[in-house]
Design a protein around this motif. Structure first.
Motif, PDB file in Angstrom:
ATOM      1  N   ASN A  36     125.338  24.708 121.583  1.00  0.00           N
ATOM      2  CA  ASN A  36     125.597  23.318 121.950  1.00  0.00           C
ATOM      3  C   ASN A  36     124.553  22.379 121.335  1.00  0.00           C
ATOM      4  O   ASN A  36     123.936  21.560 122.011  1.00  0.00           O
ATOM      5  CB  ASN A  36     125.657  23.154 123.467  1.00  0.00           C
ATOM      6  CG  ASN A  36     126.275  21.830 123.874  1.00  0.00           C
ATOM      7  OD1 ASN A  36     127.111  21.289 123.164  1.00  0.00           O
ATOM      8  ND2 ASN A  36     125.859  21.314 125.017  1.00  0.00           N
ATOM      9  N   VAL A  37     124.345  22.548 120.018  1.00  0.00           N
ATOM     10  CA  VAL A  37     123.428  21.694 119.263  1.00  0.00           C
ATOM     11  C   VAL A  37     124.179  21.071 118.094  1.00  0.00           C
ATOM     12  O   VAL A  37     125.209  21.584 117.658  1.00  0.00           O
ATOM     13  CB  VAL A  37     122.190  22.469 118.751  1.00  0.00           C
ATOM     14  CG1 VAL A  37     121.369  23.003 119.912  1.00  0.00           C
ATOM     15  CG2 VAL A  37     122.570  23.585 117.795  1.00  0.00           C
ATOM     16  N   ARG A  38     123.647  19.962 117.601  1.00  0.00           N
ATOM     17  CA  ARG A  38     124.288  19.274 116.486  1.00  0.00           C
ATOM     18  C   ARG A  38     123.450  19.274 115.216  1.00  0.00           C
ATOM     19  O   ARG A  38     123.886  18.774 114.188  1.00  0.00           O
ATOM     20  CB  ARG A  38     124.606  17.837 116.874  1.00  0.00           C
ATOM     21  CG  ARG A  38     125.644  17.753 117.975  1.00  0.00           C
ATOM     22  CD  ARG A  38     125.963  16.332 118.344  1.00  0.00           C
ATOM     23  NE  ARG A  38     124.750  15.705 118.867  1.00  0.00           N
ATOM     24  CZ  ARG A  38     124.574  14.400 118.964  1.00  0.00           C
ATOM     25  NH1 ARG A  38     125.510  13.575 118.585  1.00  0.00           N
ATOM     26  NH2 ARG A  38     123.453  13.905 119.449  1.00  0.00           N
ATOM     27  N   HIS A  39     122.246  19.852 115.289  1.00  0.00           N
ATOM     28  CA  HIS A  39     121.339  19.852 114.140  1.00  0.00           C
ATOM     29  C   HIS A  39     120.639  21.193 114.041  1.00  0.00           C
ATOM     30  O   HIS A  39     120.100  21.680 115.039  1.00  0.00           O
ATOM     31  CB  HIS A  39     120.274  18.758 114.300  1.00  0.00           C
ATOM     32  CG  HIS A  39     120.840  17.403 114.565  1.00  0.00           C
ATOM     33  ND1 HIS A  39     121.048  16.926 115.835  1.00  0.00           N
ATOM     34  CD2 HIS A  39     121.258  16.442 113.726  1.00  0.00           C
ATOM     35  CE1 HIS A  39     121.566  15.714 115.761  1.00  0.00           C
ATOM     36  NE2 HIS A  39     121.710  15.405 114.501  1.00  0.00           N
ATOM     37  N   LEU A  40     120.630  21.756 112.838  1.00  0.00           N
ATOM     38  CA  LEU A  40     119.931  23.020 112.599  1.00  0.00           C
ATOM     39  C   LEU A  40     119.011  22.867 111.393  1.00  0.00           C
ATOM     40  O   LEU A  40     119.490  22.673 110.267  1.00  0.00           O
ATOM     41  CB  LEU A  40     120.926  24.153 112.339  1.00  0.00           C
ATOM     42  CG  LEU A  40     121.781  24.604 113.517  1.00  0.00           C
ATOM     43  CD1 LEU A  40     122.879  25.566 113.042  1.00  0.00           C
ATOM     44  CD2 LEU A  40     120.920  25.271 114.580  1.00  0.00           C
ATOM     45  N   PRO A  41     117.692  22.925 111.598  1.00  0.00           N
ATOM     46  CA  PRO A  41     116.797  22.948 110.454  1.00  0.00           C
ATOM     47  C   PRO A  41     117.099  24.190 109.607  1.00  0.00           C
ATOM     48  O   PRO A  41     117.410  25.259 110.141  1.00  0.00           O
ATOM     49  CB  PRO A  41     115.406  23.037 111.083  1.00  0.00           C
ATOM     50  CG  PRO A  41     115.589  22.468 112.458  1.00  0.00           C
ATOM     51  CD  PRO A  41     116.968  22.901 112.866  1.00  0.00           C
ATOM     52  N   ASP A  44     113.917  28.359 104.164  1.00  0.00           N
ATOM     53  CA  ASP A  44     113.912  29.329 103.076  1.00  0.00           C
ATOM     54  C   ASP A  44     112.674  30.175 103.333  1.00  0.00           C
ATOM     55  O   ASP A  44     111.552  29.740 103.047  1.00  0.00           O
ATOM     56  CB  ASP A  44     113.842  28.622 101.728  1.00  0.00           C
ATOM     57  CG  ASP A  44     113.953  29.578 100.551  1.00  0.00           C
ATOM     58  OD1 ASP A  44     114.169  30.786 100.777  1.00  0.00           O
ATOM     59  OD2 ASP A  44     113.820  29.120  99.398  1.00  0.00           O
ATOM     60  N   GLY A  45     112.878  31.329 103.938  1.00  0.00           N
ATOM     61  CA  GLY A  45     111.741  32.108 104.438  1.00  0.00           C
ATOM     62  C   GLY A  45     111.198  31.377 105.635  1.00  0.00           C
ATOM     63  O   GLY A  45     111.905  31.163 106.615  1.00  0.00           O
ATOM     64  N   SER A  46     109.952  30.914 105.550  1.00  0.00           N
ATOM     65  CA  SER A  46     109.375  30.132 106.646  1.00  0.00           C
ATOM     66  C   SER A  46     109.205  28.660 106.263  1.00  0.00           C
ATOM     67  O   SER A  46     108.632  27.882 107.019  1.00  0.00           O
ATOM     68  CB  SER A  46     108.028  30.723 107.057  1.00  0.00           C
ATOM     69  OG  SER A  46     107.131  30.677 105.968  1.00  0.00           O
ATOM     70  N   THR A  47     109.731  28.285 105.097  1.00  0.00           N
ATOM     71  CA  THR A  47     109.582  26.920 104.605  1.00  0.00           C
ATOM     72  C   THR A  47     110.803  26.081 104.938  1.00  0.00           C
ATOM     73  O   THR A  47     111.942  26.465 104.637  1.00  0.00           O
ATOM     74  CB  THR A  47     109.381  26.927 103.064  1.00  0.00           C
ATOM     75  OG1 THR A  47     108.244  27.737 102.762  1.00  0.00           O
ATOM     76  CG2 THR A  47     109.176  25.528 102.528  1.00  0.00           C
ATOM     77  N   LEU A  48     110.577  24.931 105.552  1.00  0.00           N
ATOM     78  CA  LEU A  48     111.651  23.997 105.856  1.00  0.00           C
ATOM     79  C   LEU A  48     112.174  23.395 104.560  1.00  0.00           C
ATOM     80  O   LEU A  48     111.408  22.846 103.772  1.00  0.00           O
ATOM     81  CB  LEU A  48     111.137  22.885 106.773  1.00  0.00           C
ATOM     82  CG  LEU A  48     112.121  21.775 107.116  1.00  0.00           C
ATOM     83  CD1 LEU A  48     113.252  22.314 107.987  1.00  0.00           C
ATOM     84  CD2 LEU A  48     111.389  20.631 107.815  1.00  0.00           C
ATOM     85  N   VAL A  49     113.492  23.524 104.324  1.00  0.00           N
ATOM     86  CA  VAL A  49     114.076  23.003 103.082  1.00  0.00           C
ATOM     87  C   VAL A  49     115.192  21.995 103.335  1.00  0.00           C
ATOM     88  O   VAL A  49     115.684  21.374 102.395  1.00  0.00           O
ATOM     89  CB  VAL A  49     114.600  24.136 102.168  1.00  0.00           C
ATOM     90  CG1 VAL A  49     113.449  24.978 101.650  1.00  0.00           C
ATOM     91  CG2 VAL A  49     115.646  24.981 102.873  1.00  0.00           C
ATOM     92  N   GLY A  50     115.600  21.826 104.593  1.00  0.00           N
ATOM     93  CA  GLY A  50     116.674  20.876 104.855  1.00  0.00           C
ATOM     94  C   GLY A  50     117.117  20.876 106.294  1.00  0.00           C
ATOM     95  O   GLY A  50     116.517  21.525 107.154  1.00  0.00           O
TER      96      GLY A  50
END
Length: 132
Positions: A36-41, A44-50
């Motif tokens: 029940n969420v609308r956003h998923l970080p 790529d591995g442990s790096t936030l990419v989007g």
């Protein structure tokens, strides 16, 4: 300390659910529905990419010729999500979200995702202020 100058960490959701860059879009959609969420970080591995949002998926699902099994998460996600530190004043986060029409802010500490602040979290603050 008033709500206005408190850091976003005081209002963020700490139990952040993420997906990997390799996650298929149908799997991401199911995860959003189950949680029940609308956003998923997107990591790529442990790096936030989007950030993959329900809105991103909805746009693609609106085109019958698009096969979500073929489109990659990398192609569907927002590559430059709004990212703030846990110490960013919540009023600054809310103002930036409003001005740019963002649905969420990813809260990251030293590159590690530690929380999410969404429009729903902002509305919770408003309710607290209005019902005092």
């Amino acid at each position: 300390m008033t709500h206005y100058d408190q850091p976003v960490r005081a209002f963020m959701t700490e139990a952040v659910h993420t997906i990997s860059l390799e996650t298929s879009l149908p799997t991401a959609r199911r995860k959003m529905e189950e949680l029940n969420v609308r956003h998923l970080p997107v990591l790529d591995g442990s790096t936030l990419v989007g950030l993959l949002s329900e809105r991103d998926l909805g746009k693609l699902e609106g085109f019958p010729m698009v096969d979500l099994n073929v489109v990659s998460t990398a192609d569907a996600m927002s590559e430059k999500p709004y990212v703030v530190s846990p110490d960013t004043p919540v009023v600054e986060v809310v103002r930036t979200m409003r001005d740019n029409r963002y649905g969420s802010a990813i809260v990251a500490d030293n590159g590690k995702v530690v929380g999410m602040f969404t429009a729903t979290d902002g509305l919770s603050i408003l309710i607290q202020l209005l019902t005092r």
